[in-house]
Motif scaffolding. Structure first.
Motif, short mmCIF file in Angstrom:
data_model
loop_
_atom_site.label_atom_id
_atom_site.label_comp_id
_atom_site.label_asym_id
_atom_site.label_seq_id
_atom_site.Cartn_x
_atom_site.Cartn_y
_atom_site.Cartn_z
N ALA A 169 0.82 -1.21 0.00
CA ALA A 169 0.00 0.00 0.00
C ALA A 169 0.85 1.26 0.00
O ALA A 169 0.34 2.35 -0.32
CB ALA A 169 -0.94 0.00 1.21
N GLU A 170 2.12 1.15 0.35
CA GLU A 170 3.01 2.31 0.33
C GLU A 170 3.52 2.63 -1.07
O GLU A 170 4.09 3.69 -1.30
CB GLU A 170 4.19 2.06 1.27
N ARG A 171 3.33 1.70 -2.01
CA ARG A 171 3.74 1.97 -3.38
C ARG A 171 2.74 2.93 -4.03
O ARG A 171 1.52 2.78 -3.87
CB ARG A 171 3.81 0.67 -4.19
N PRO A 172 3.22 3.88 -4.80
CA PRO A 172 2.32 4.89 -5.36
C PRO A 172 1.30 4.34 -6.35
O PRO A 172 0.24 4.94 -6.53
CB PRO A 172 3.27 5.88 -6.04
N GLN A 173 1.60 3.19 -6.96
CA GLN A 173 0.67 2.66 -7.96
C GLN A 173 -0.37 1.71 -7.38
O GLN A 173 -1.20 1.18 -8.11
CB GLN A 173 1.43 1.96 -9.10
N ILE A 174 -0.32 1.47 -6.06
CA ILE A 174 -1.25 0.52 -5.43
C ILE A 174 -2.14 1.23 -4.41
O ILE A 174 -1.65 1.89 -3.50
CB ILE A 174 -0.49 -0.64 -4.77
N THR A 175 -3.44 1.08 -4.59
CA THR A 175 -4.43 1.64 -3.67
C THR A 175 -5.23 0.49 -3.05
O THR A 175 -5.73 -0.38 -3.78
CB THR A 175 -5.40 2.58 -4.41
N ILE A 176 -5.32 0.48 -1.73
CA ILE A 176 -6.04 -0.60 -1.03
C ILE A 176 -7.09 0.01 -0.12
O ILE A 176 -6.80 0.90 0.68
CB ILE A 176 -5.06 -1.46 -0.21
N GLN A 177 -8.31 -0.47 -0.27
CA GLN A 177 -9.42 -0.03 0.57
C GLN A 177 -10.16 -1.22 1.15
O GLN A 177 -10.24 -2.28 0.52
CB GLN A 177 -10.42 0.81 -0.23
N VAL A 178 -10.70 -1.04 2.35
CA VAL A 178 -11.49 -2.07 3.01
C VAL A 178 -12.93 -1.58 3.10
O VAL A 178 -13.19 -0.44 3.50
CB VAL A 178 -10.96 -2.38 4.42
N LEU A 179 -13.86 -2.44 2.72
CA LEU A 179 -15.29 -2.13 2.89
C LEU A 179 -15.71 -2.64 4.26
O LEU A 179 -15.72 -3.85 4.49
CB LEU A 179 -16.12 -2.80 1.80
N PRO A 180 -16.04 -1.75 5.20
CA PRO A 180 -16.31 -2.19 6.57
C PRO A 180 -17.69 -2.82 6.72
O PRO A 180 -18.58 -2.63 5.90
CB PRO A 180 -16.21 -0.88 7.36
N PHE A 181 -17.85 -3.58 7.80
CA PHE A 181 -19.15 -4.19 8.09
C PHE A 181 -20.24 -3.14 8.22
O PHE A 181 -21.40 -3.39 7.91
CB PHE A 181 -19.06 -5.01 9.38
N GLU A 182 -19.85 -1.95 8.67
CA GLU A 182 -20.84 -0.88 8.87
C GLU A 182 -21.50 -0.44 7.57
O GLU A 182 -22.55 0.20 7.58
CB GLU A 182 -20.17 0.32 9.53
N ALA A 183 -20.92 -0.81 6.43
CA ALA A 183 -21.51 -0.43 5.15
C ALA A 183 -22.83 -1.16 4.90
O ALA A 183 -23.61 -0.76 4.04
CB ALA A 183 -20.53 -0.73 4.02
N ARG A 184 -23.04 -2.26 5.63
CA ARG A 184 -24.26 -3.05 5.48
C ARG A 184 -24.44 -3.51 4.03
O ARG A 184 -23.51 -3.99 3.41
CB ARG A 184 -25.47 -2.24 5.99
N GLU A 185 -25.66 -3.35 3.47
CA GLU A 185 -25.86 -3.76 2.09
C GLU A 185 -25.09 -2.81 1.16
O GLU A 185 -24.96 -1.62 1.44
CB GLU A 185 -27.35 -3.76 1.71
N HIS A 186 -24.59 -3.38 0.04
CA HIS A 186 -23.75 -2.59 -0.83
C HIS A 186 -23.79 -3.16 -2.25
O HIS A 186 -24.35 -4.23 -2.50
CB HIS A 186 -22.31 -2.56 -0.30
#
Length: 280
Positions: free
Chosen positions: A193-210
């Motif tokens: 994730a520290e590399r400029p070409q890589i983006t990492i995101q987590v979808l949390p449980f709080e998002a519920r339906e998605h």
């Protein structure tokens, strides 16, 4: 050996069909004039066979294509017919995905269960392959591990693709391979994730339906505007490649919606770090 069309191969196939249609010729009419079978013409237009420059030259002559366009398309046929590194693993990579991924400039991927294969550690990948593929021998498993490591080499290229990975928070909770393997995998994610070409995101449980509830998918984008995006959906019953403008737009919108509900990369990193610390 089964031919797996590259991005160039697909581009050539689309152009051959376009040129034929401009001449208002049917597949059978082209086949009759060149003394080919109709199936041969069809396979060239759908990227199901390795293009031979001489055959492409015959088609271009029939369609009256002048130079420099003619020369450019014959060169494209030569490039499309070249064997990539993945052909050494034809027993592992049974579809076109790896050939397409290898040329992508942007990889957007969503997953509900696993870390994407490009970002997996060797031990994590071994656990996934052992459990999910149900292969008969250890040699078969190690063969796939070797293929995956070869595939991951694109991360270290001078012009590595942009990668945008989003995964469900439950991925952090399932200790694939055991706590130690999972901890190492999460620590590796943090490094990536520290590399400029890589983006990492987590979808949390709080998002519920998605918008990602229907399952994982990947969208590949390419540097040449002539090559449209491809959406890829992998499943136990086979792989699906979506190329229509409508399907691509739908998956692009779906990814955008997931991205908006997911935690930012800055907020995702501490969550991943905490999950790594929680693995004994």
């Amino acid at each position: 050996m089964t031919y797996r069309p590259t991005v160039r191969g697909r581009r050539l196939a689309r152009e051959l069909r376009r040129l034929r249609e401009l001449q208002r010729l049917t597949l059978q009419e082209v086949a009759d004039r060149l003394d080919w079978s109709r199936a041969t013409v069809s396979r060239l237009e759908t990227g199901q066979t390795r293009p031979k420059p001489n055959d492409i030259a015959d088609l271009l002559d029939l369609y009256g294509v002048p130079s420099p366009q003619r020369d450019a398309l014959i060169t494209l046929a030569r490039e499309a017919g070249q064997r990539g590194w993945w052909t050494a693993y034809a027993d592992v990579f049974t579809g076109s995905y790896v050939a397409l991924e290898d040329e992508a400039s942007l990889i957007r991927t969503w997953d509900t269960q696993l870390i994407h294969g490009l970002l997996q550690t060797e031990d994590y990948a071994r656990a996934v392959i052992t459990a999910g593929r149900m292969l008969p021998t250890t040699e078969d498993i190690e063969r796939r591990i070797d293929a995956r490591k070869a595939r991951q080499a694109l991360l270290n290229r001078e012009r590595a693709p942009q990668i945008h990975l989003i995964f469900d928070e439950c991925v952090l909770k399932r200790p694939i391979g055991g706590p130690g393997v999972m901890r190492a995998q999460l620590e590796w994610l943090l490094e990536l994730a520290e590399r400029p070409q890589i983006t990492i995101q987590v979808l949390p449980f709080e998002a519920r339906e998605h918008a990602g509830l229907d399952g994982r998918f990947t969208i590949l984008s390419f540097p040449d505007p002539a090559d449209p995006d491809i959406a890829y959906v992998e499943g136990t019953m086979g792989d699906v490649y979506l190329e229509s403008a409508e399907a691509i737009a739908s998956h692009g919108e779906r990814f955008e919606r997931i991205m908006k509900q997911a935690m930012s990369p800055e907020d995702s990193a501490p969550l991943i770090a905490e999950a790594a610390r929680s693995s004994p």
